[in-house]
Design a protein around this motif. Structure first.
Motif, PDB file in Angstrom:
ATOM      1  N   ILE A 131       0.849  -1.190   0.000  1.00  0.00           N
ATOM      2  CA  ILE A 131       0.000   0.000   0.000  1.00  0.00           C
ATOM      3  C   ILE A 131       0.883   1.238   0.000  1.00  0.00           C
ATOM      4  O   ILE A 131       2.080   1.162   0.294  1.00  0.00           O
ATOM      5  CB  ILE A 131      -0.945   0.029   1.216  1.00  0.00           C
ATOM      6  N   ARG A 132       0.297   2.388  -0.309  1.00  0.00           N
ATOM      7  CA  ARG A 132       1.095   3.614  -0.360  1.00  0.00           C
ATOM      8  C   ARG A 132       0.805   4.561   0.797  1.00  0.00           C
ATOM      9  O   ARG A 132       1.498   5.550   0.976  1.00  0.00           O
ATOM     10  CB  ARG A 132       0.896   4.347  -1.681  1.00  0.00           C
ATOM     11  N   ARG A 133      -0.265   4.279   1.572  1.00  0.00           N
ATOM     12  CA  ARG A 133      -0.598   5.120   2.720  1.00  0.00           C
ATOM     13  C   ARG A 133      -0.865   4.237   3.940  1.00  0.00           C
ATOM     14  O   ARG A 133      -1.549   3.222   3.841  1.00  0.00           O
ATOM     15  CB  ARG A 133      -1.845   5.981   2.453  1.00  0.00           C
ATOM     16  N   ARG A 134      -0.368   4.660   5.081  1.00  0.00           N
ATOM     17  CA  ARG A 134      -0.500   3.854   6.290  1.00  0.00           C
ATOM     18  C   ARG A 134      -1.955   3.711   6.721  1.00  0.00           C
ATOM     19  O   ARG A 134      -2.335   2.691   7.289  1.00  0.00           O
ATOM     20  CB  ARG A 134       0.322   4.488   7.423  1.00  0.00           C
ATOM     21  N   ASP A 135      -2.808   4.708   6.413  1.00  0.00           N
ATOM     22  CA  ASP A 135      -4.201   4.601   6.824  1.00  0.00           C
ATOM     23  C   ASP A 135      -4.963   3.503   6.082  1.00  0.00           C
ATOM     24  O   ASP A 135      -6.062   3.126   6.473  1.00  0.00           O
ATOM     25  CB  ASP A 135      -4.930   5.946   6.654  1.00  0.00           C
TER      26      ASP A 135
END
Length: 342
Positions: free
Chosen positions: A172-176
């Motif tokens: 993924i590219r965002r931790r959220d």
């Protein structure tokens, strides 16, 4: 009948028009289907812009997915019968009120499945199923790496992993986005915003690399995954999100390191749903589509959140689908009876 038509390629807002066209005659083995809902997929916008792998003879309608009701059948047709709710397989031009197509391109919809879920049951679900169950032939206990794991197809892959018990490494590219992946049963998560992809993959695989991967990002991320394939490993590239809405050819480049590819004898291979469909016996494509419809009906697969627009409001629908819809799937409503579709 009303149909969304483009007579030249270009920006959808400029070249798409709602037109009145005649209903084609029925031939033996064909059915006339009244379209209820048809989604707007990125591939539809690429087609209108002249950038898709299949470009129809113009004028044409976009669309390759939807749900409808059989209104009439041609000579010699044994089924589906008039009144049956169906989805389309291997069928183009679905952005119109009526479609004439061979009856073997229609799959009946289970009674318990609503129209919006049925309308979105083909392109993304079949892509996820075919990548994992057909081309990669994943079995229980096998591992799969996927990029864009929080995308529409990525979330379907995670749900299929629960059904068929293969394991996933999710990039993924965002931790959220990690919560989404964990809630869907993802086994491992790598966030490129704050983790080193190569180091994490080497640790997870004890330095061996990944044997199977699917990628819909391409660009530098796809190339990095390719560099971390195991000997004789395979990566299927089925999209290029890093180049979405790009016109610069350089943005479509995925730089591969030739020595690594040579000495590992790994395979980086393009994958495209329409070509996969045409390479399979039609009966097997229909069976897979029917299985996915059953999983959606039973709750084993979750359909996307949807937002609907009347076909008359196609300009707003296309604008929303072209980047502002987020996780919602935009559907065009061609039904004269608006009350039957929530």
């Amino acid at each position: 009948m009303k149909a969304l038509i483009f007579r030249e390629t270009g920006e959808p807002k400029s070249v798409l028009n709602l037109a009145e066209i005649p209903t084609p005659p029925l031939a033996p083995g064909e059915a006339l289907v009244r379209v209820l809902l048809s989604p707007i997929n990125p591939s539809d916008q690429h087609m209108v812009r002249g950038r898709y792998g299949y470009q129809p003879e113009l004028p044409a309608s976009p669309g390759a997915e939807g749900v409808g009701i059989v209104e009439a059948v041609g000579p010699g047709v044994q089924g589906p019968s008039v009144g049956t709710r169906v989805v389309f397989v291997d069928t183009w031009n679905t952005w119109r009120e009526q479609i004439v197509c061979p009856v073997d391109r229609l799959v009946p919809v289970p009674d318990g499945l609503d129209d919006p879920a049925a309308a979105t049951s083909y392109t993304n679900p079949l892509t996820a199923w075919a990548l994992t169950r057909s081309t990669h032939n994943l079995k229980e206990g096998d591992w799969l790496l996927q990029t864009a794991a929080a995308s529409s197809v990525g979330k379907l892959v995670l749900q299929l992993a629960q059904q068929y018990r293969f394991k996933t490494i999710n990039v993924i590219r965002r931790r959220d986005q990690e919560t989404i992946i964990r809630n869907l049963g993802g086994n491992e998560v790598i966030c490129t915003a704050d983790e080193d992809l190569k180091a994490h993959l080497q640790a997870l695989t004890a330095g061996k690399g990944v044997e199977r991967a699917i990628d819909c990002v391409a660009g530098e991320l796809g190339a990095e995954v390719a560099r971390n394939l195991a000997p004789a490993g395979t990566m299927l590239v089925y999209g290029a999100l890093s180049s979405h809405r790009q016109t610069d050819p350089a943005k479509f480049t995925m730089p591969l390191f030739a020595p690594r590819l040579i000495y590992s004898t790994a395979t980086v291979r393009g994958w495209w749903l329409p070509r996969w469909v045409r390479s399979q016996p039609l009966a097997e494509v229909r069976a897979a589509t029917s299985e996915l419809l059953t999983m959606l009906s039973s709750g084993a697969l979750t359909p996307p959140a949807i937002v609907q627009y009347s076909c008359k409001d196609f300009q707003e629908a296309v604008r929303l689908a072209d980047g502002e819809a987020g996780q919602q799937k935009v559907l065009l409503n061609f039904s004269k009876d608006r009350s039957r579709v929530p």
